[in-house]
Design an enzyme around this catalytic site. Structure first.
Site, PDB file in Angstrom:
ATOM      1  N   ASP A   1    -121.394 -64.452  36.675  1.00 21.84           N
ATOM      2  CA  ASP A   1    -120.852 -65.799  36.461  1.00 21.84           C
ATOM      3  C   ASP A   1    -119.341 -65.819  36.667  1.00 21.84           C
ATOM      4  O   ASP A   1    -118.794 -66.706  37.323  1.00 21.84           O
ATOM      5  CB  ASP A   1    -121.179 -66.273  35.050  1.00 21.84           C
TER       6      ASP A   1
ATOM      7  N   TYR B   1    -133.544 -63.284  26.863  1.00 21.00           N
ATOM      8  CA  TYR B   1    -132.606 -62.612  27.772  1.00 21.00           C
ATOM      9  C   TYR B   1    -132.424 -61.160  27.360  1.00 21.00           C
ATOM     10  O   TYR B   1    -132.519 -60.235  28.175  1.00 21.00           O
ATOM     11  CB  TYR B   1    -131.263 -63.344  27.757  1.00 21.00           C
TER      12      TYR B   1
ATOM     13  N   GLU C   1    -131.550 -63.031  40.525  1.00 18.57           N
ATOM     14  CA  GLU C   1    -131.523 -63.354  39.084  1.00 18.57           C
ATOM     15  C   GLU C   1    -131.868 -62.124  38.251  1.00 18.57           C
ATOM     16  O   GLU C   1    -132.812 -61.399  38.563  1.00 18.57           O
ATOM     17  CB  GLU C   1    -132.541 -64.466  38.828  1.00 18.57           C
ATOM     18  N   HIS C   2    -131.105 -61.903  37.204  1.00 14.18           N
ATOM     19  CA  HIS C   2    -131.274 -60.748  36.307  1.00 14.18           C
ATOM     20  C   HIS C   2    -131.099 -59.428  37.067  1.00 14.18           C
ATOM     21  O   HIS C   2    -131.628 -58.400  36.665  1.00 14.18           O
ATOM     22  CB  HIS C   2    -132.631 -60.781  35.590  1.00 14.18           C
TER      23      HIS C   2
ATOM     24  N   GLY D   1    -125.100 -75.509  28.984  1.00 13.81           N
ATOM     25  CA  GLY D   1    -126.406 -74.938  28.695  1.00 13.81           C
ATOM     26  C   GLY D   1    -127.445 -75.224  29.754  1.00 13.81           C
ATOM     27  O   GLY D   1    -128.641 -75.114  29.505  1.00 13.81           O
TER      28      GLY D   1
ATOM     29  N   LEU E   1    -125.670 -73.305  34.486  1.00  9.79           N
ATOM     30  CA  LEU E   1    -124.639 -73.407  35.525  1.00  9.79           C
ATOM     31  C   LEU E   1    -123.336 -72.758  35.069  1.00  9.79           C
ATOM     32  O   LEU E   1    -122.301 -72.896  35.703  1.00  9.79           O
ATOM     33  CB  LEU E   1    -124.398 -74.868  35.902  1.00  9.79           C
ATOM     34  N   SER E   2    -123.417 -72.057  33.960  1.00 12.14           N
ATOM     35  CA  SER E   2    -122.310 -71.242  33.479  1.00 12.14           C
ATOM     36  C   SER E   2    -121.066 -72.028  33.078  1.00 12.14           C
ATOM     37  O   SER E   2    -119.945 -71.719  33.504  1.00 12.14           O
ATOM     38  CB  SER E   2    -121.962 -70.170  34.504  1.00 12.14           C
ATOM     39  N   SER E   3    -121.282 -72.991  32.226  1.00 10.97           N
ATOM     40  CA  SER E   3    -120.124 -73.669  31.634  1.00 10.97           C
ATOM     41  C   SER E   3    -119.286 -72.662  30.862  1.00 10.97           C
ATOM     42  O   SER E   3    -118.053 -72.787  30.769  1.00 10.97           O
ATOM     43  CB  SER E   3    -120.591 -74.793  30.709  1.00 10.97           C
TER      44      SER E   3
ATOM     45  N   SER F   1    -111.066 -79.288  22.675  1.00  7.95           N
ATOM     46  CA  SER F   1    -111.869 -79.639  23.850  1.00  7.95           C
ATOM     47  C   SER F   1    -112.334 -81.081  23.752  1.00  7.95           C
ATOM     48  O   SER F   1    -112.625 -81.563  22.645  1.00  7.95           O
ATOM     49  CB  SER F   1    -113.096 -78.723  23.948  1.00  7.95           C
TER      50      SER F   1
HETATM   51  P1  ADP Z   1    -124.084 -72.067  30.138  1.00  6.09           P
HETATM   52  O1  ADP Z   1    -122.984 -71.095  30.361  1.00  6.09           O
HETATM   53  O2  ADP Z   1    -125.296 -71.784  30.951  1.00  6.09           O
HETATM   54  O3  ADP Z   1    -123.659 -73.490  30.283  1.00  6.09           O
HETATM   55  P2  ADP Z   1    -123.933 -70.948  27.510  1.00  6.09           P
HETATM   56  O4  ADP Z   1    -124.833 -71.031  26.328  1.00  6.09           O
HETATM   57  O5  ADP Z   1    -123.593 -69.622  28.048  1.00  6.09           O
HETATM   58  O6  ADP Z   1    -124.562 -71.897  28.635  1.00  6.09           O
HETATM   59  O7  ADP Z   1    -122.571 -71.670  27.173  1.00  6.09           O
HETATM   60  C1  ADP Z   1    -122.580 -72.951  26.583  1.00  6.09           C
HETATM   61  C2  ADP Z   1    -121.550 -72.998  25.487  1.00  6.09           C
HETATM   62  O8  ADP Z   1    -120.231 -73.041  26.087  1.00  6.09           O
HETATM   63  C3  ADP Z   1    -121.602 -74.235  24.641  1.00  6.09           C
HETATM   64  O9  ADP Z   1    -122.515 -74.094  23.594  1.00  6.09           O
HETATM   65  C4  ADP Z   1    -120.176 -74.337  24.121  1.00  6.09           C
HETATM   66  O10 ADP Z   1    -119.980 -73.437  23.040  1.00  6.09           O
HETATM   67  C5  ADP Z   1    -119.387 -73.831  25.280  1.00  6.09           C
HETATM   68  N1  ADP Z   1    -118.899 -74.939  26.104  1.00  6.09           N
HETATM   69  C6  ADP Z   1    -119.340 -75.351  27.304  1.00  6.09           C
HETATM   70  N2  ADP Z   1    -118.616 -76.394  27.771  1.00  6.09           N
HETATM   71  C7  ADP Z   1    -117.698 -76.655  26.824  1.00  6.09           C
HETATM   72  C8  ADP Z   1    -116.637 -77.603  26.680  1.00  6.09           C
HETATM   73  N3  ADP Z   1    -116.395 -78.521  27.623  1.00  6.09           N
HETATM   74  N4  ADP Z   1    -115.891 -77.552  25.559  1.00  6.09           N
HETATM   75  C9  ADP Z   1    -116.133 -76.637  24.599  1.00  6.09           C
HETATM   76  N5  ADP Z   1    -117.085 -75.726  24.679  1.00  6.09           N
HETATM   77  C10 ADP Z   1    -117.872 -75.721  25.758  1.00  6.09           C
HETATM   78 MG    MG Z   2    -123.137 -68.993  29.949  1.00  9.65          MG
END
Ligand code: ADP
Ligand code: MG
Length: 389
Positions: free
Chosen positions: A177, A229, A37-38, A127, A130-132, A71
């Site tokens: 990621d 961060y 990590e980091h 958030g 898990l890198s959404s 989305s």
């Molecule tokens: P993490 O990557 O850890 O989940 P981040 O803060 O880096 O957290 O990213 C989260 C952001 O990604 C959300 O605030 C949103 O802007 C975007 N996001 C995630 N999932 C979706 C989705 N299904 N549709 C639209 N935006 C999304």
């Molecule tokens: Mg992220």
């Protein structure tokens, strides 16, 4: 709908929003970082794996320069002209898609780009560490690379994702990621050398060893774009500069100790750097241990990583520590914070038969402490970005 296009929420949203069928459907996973990590922005090592939660994009090219995206997460479509996507920071979720458009335009020439419509559905928790975000970038990048016939390598798409995140989102993140999302393989982790960008699959053998990874999403939100961060990243850069090395990857624990002794490092910067230097060693040890002794033998490395993040790097929060302690108390082989910290998720590597008990133990610990109810689920190491239809 074309014979290759699959039926899923992204294509259904696509049809409802734009009418008709997409040219194709692509997906890319979120990731759990097993250890490391980091370390990514310190040119070091990490060992993430892609998870069975994915961002899915349904995309169709347009004949003009208009881009329209939507989305399931946020019903409002967002539109822009290609020419307006100039790398300026964008504050909405559109930044992850538009950032990729901008980065690919930089890499391949803006004349290669045409407008498109994109519908996104993701089941990667947002958030949670898990890198959404990277899963959206990577699914989009793979789709546009194919639709625009760019012929980009996956390694260059990793960098496009990083630039999108750094420049258009404004989050100073490394390449971990996107590498996990693009290079993940079923039942394997990705051993990543962030200096060379080498990504090597490392079989995990969790199922054979009777193990499962439990994720506890504390729902404590983290904010990578500002705050902790960035300040940790600055501390690492300060330490490397004080030591006269290009990155903390090039420093040893002995180097740090002598720099502390002669005043080149203050105590706090020393501890920040010690986390990174020892974490690199733990990643290497984890890869070696997985190969030589199997997954059950890596527990102490996971635990040591957590202590280092908690005490030296100071990126844990009470909810994460409670989750880690509860999982360990319920028989986890090892447990740690995963992701950038300041909230997000903890993972536990658990014997399958302990998963239910660990889940109960975490829920009880959170209820007793008055914390927000966590989301708890298992993840399995899964395939990276791909075309689905
Ligand atoms: P993490 O990557 O850890 O989940 P981040 O803060 O880096 O957290 O990213 C989260 C952001 O990604 C959300 O605030 C949103 O802007 C975007 N996001 C995630 N999932 C979706 C989705 N299904 N549709 C639209 N935006 C999304
Ligand atoms: Mg992220």
């Amino acid at each position: 709908m074309t014979s290759t296009t699959i039926d899923n929420e992204a294509t259904r949203l696509f049809a409802a929003q734009f009418g008709g069928e997409p040219d194709g459907v692509w997906s890319s996973p979120g990731r759990v970082n097993l250890i490391g990590e980091h370390t990514d922005y310190n040119d070091g090592f990490a060992l993430p794996f892609a998870i069975d939660h994915r961002a899915v994009v349904a995309v169709r090219l347009r004949s003009d320069d208009r881009v329209a995206i939507v989305s399931t997460f946020d019903g409002e479509p967002v539109e822009a002209d290609l020419a307006s996507l100039d790398g300026s920071q964008i504050s909405s979720w559109a930044a992850y898609v538009f950032g990729i458009v901008w980065a690919l335009g930089e890499d391949h020439g803006r004349d290669r780009l045409t407008g498109f419509e994109l519908a996104l559905h993701s089941d990667v928790p947002v958030g949670a560490g898990l890198s959404s975000s990277a899963s959206i970038e990577c699914a989009t990048a793979l789709a546009l690379d194919e639709l625009w016939s760019l012929g980009a390598s996956r390694a260059s798409l990793v960098l496009a994702g990083q630039r999108a995140e750094n420049t258009v989102v404004g989050a100073p993140t490394g390449i971990m990621d996107q590498t996990a999302s693009l290079f993940g393989e079923t039942d394997s982790a990705v051993f990543l050398d962030c200096r060379t960008q080498d990504a090597v699959p490392v079989p995990l053998g969790f199922a054979e060893a009777g193990l499962q990874v439990l994720v506890v999403d504390t729902r404590v939100s983290h904010d990578h774009a500002t705050g902790g961060y960035a300040s940790r990243r600055e501390a690492c850069e300060r330490a490397a500069a004080a030591l006269g090395v290009p990155a903390l990857r090039d420093a040893t624990l002995d180097d740090l100790q002598s720099a502390l002794a002669d005043g080149r490092l203050d105590d706090e910067t020393f501890r920040r750097a010690r986390h990174v230097v020892t974490e690199d060693d733990r990643v290497l040890a984890t890869v070696r241990t997985l190969r030589e002794s199997g997954a059950r033998a890596i527990g102490e490395l996971l635990d040591a990583s957590h202590r280092s993040m908690r005490d030296d790097f100071e990126i844990s929060v009470p909810e994460i520590d409670a989750a880690v302690d509860a999982m360990r108390g319920a028989g986890a082989v090892g447990a740690r914070l995963t992701g950038g910290g300041f909230g997000g998720s903890a993972i536990g590597l658990l014997p399958v038969e302990r998963v239910a008990d660990a889940t109960d133990a975490v829920r009880r610990a959170f209820a007793d402490a008055g914390y927000t109810e966590p989301r708890i689920f298992t993840v399995s190491p899964s395939a990276g970005a791909r075309r689905d239809g």
